[in-house]
Design an enzyme around this catalytic site. Structure first.
Site, PDB file in Angstrom:
ATOM      1  N   TYR A 155      12.074  20.628  -8.460  1.00  0.00           N
ATOM      2  CA  TYR A 155      12.823  21.307  -7.392  1.00  0.00           C
ATOM      3  C   TYR A 155      12.159  22.629  -7.037  1.00  0.00           C
ATOM      4  O   TYR A 155      11.962  22.942  -5.853  1.00  0.00           O
ATOM      5  CB  TYR A 155      14.260  21.540  -7.855  1.00  0.00           C
ATOM      6  N   LYS A 159      10.380  24.170  -3.399  1.00  0.00           N
ATOM      7  CA  LYS A 159      10.767  25.429  -2.749  1.00  0.00           C
ATOM      8  C   LYS A 159       9.596  26.407  -2.665  1.00  0.00           C
ATOM      9  O   LYS A 159       9.483  27.157  -1.682  1.00  0.00           O
ATOM     10  CB  LYS A 159      11.961  26.049  -3.475  1.00  0.00           C
TER      11      LYS A 159
END
Length: 259
Positions: A155, A159
């Site tokens: 994740y 980002k």
């Protein structure tokens, strides 16, 4: 906040941060194109937008599919007459040790969190150019785009990549009068964080709520973030007040990560 722009498209608008952004922009005077893969959740948000006196267009869209994103922008322009602001908000989280990452899971989160932003940038830039230039692209980043966290490694990688896309797009599109920025929330009280806490509980053996409380306990302002906190900053990015700002990925996290 007053703004000259009139139409915004928000992906992932069916709940959480996306819904809050849509309602805040409606309050600012925008008409809203509401896009989500869970289209059944959009009717309620559309009604809330209309209750604020603004028009709304409901669009079923999987942001991992480039053609669907292009079609969503085309539908927004057809239904609402133009597009001035693109908010690439849709995203998912995954909680797992890096050594447990598997191809299907990695492809899924890359498709939504990274490719979805790229397709949104492309579609919006094409629309803005067709309208004569100008426009704002606003991407969902995260404090996880500034710092890597255990059990959230993949994740975080998506980002960090959004920050790179934001910077590169800002440089490439500046000559068209298009600005590109990102917002970086921290611990927001949404269904996503409920799921993150649940998965961390499964992986680490922590009690439900313990991981969430630990993160919140490190916030300087002493409380979890609300979707409305994020939406207030997006309101600024969508406004004329941010016309001289581009290529930035700004943390709005209550004082959790400092850069």
């Amino acid at each position: 906040m007053n703004t000259a722009a009139r139409v915004a498209l928000v992906t992932g608008a069916g709940q959480g941060i996306g819904r809050a952004i849509a309602l805040r922009l409606a309050g600012d005077g925008f008409d809203l194109a509401l896009a989500d893969v869970k289209a059944d959740k959009l009717d309620q948000v559309a009604g809330e937008v209309r209750a604020l006196g603004r028009r709304s267009e409901v669009i079923s869209c999987d942001v991992a599919d480039r053609e669907q994103v292009l079609a969503a922008v085309a539908q927004a322009r057809k239904g609402l007459g133009a597009l001035n602001v693109m908010v690439n908000n849709a995203g998912i989280a995954q909680v797992a040790p890096l050594l447990d990452a598997r191809l299907d899971d990695v492809r899924r989160i890359l498709g939504i969190n990274l490719e979805g932003v790229l397709w949104g940038i492309q579609a919006a830039a094409e629309a803005f150019r067709a309208q004569g230039g100008g426009g704002k692209i606003i991407n969902a980043c995260s404090i996880a785009g500034h710092e890597g966290y255990p059990l959230l490694g993949v994740y975080c990688a998506t980002k960090f990549a959004v920050r790179a896309l934001t910077q590169a797009a800002a440089k490439e599109l500046a000559h068209d009068g298009i600005t590109v920025n990102s917002y970086c929330p921290g611990v927001v009280g949404t269904d996503m964080w409920v799921e993150i806490d649940r998965r961390m509980s499964e992986v680490t053996g922590a009690k439900l709520g313990e991981s969430y409380d630990r993160f919140v306990g490190n916030i300087a302002l002493g409380r979890a973030e609300t979707p409305e906190d994020v939406a207030a900053f997006v309101s600024y990015l969508a406004s004329a007040d941010a016309n001289y700002m581009t290529g930035q990925s700004v943390m709005i996290d209550g004082g959790l990560v400092y850069r």
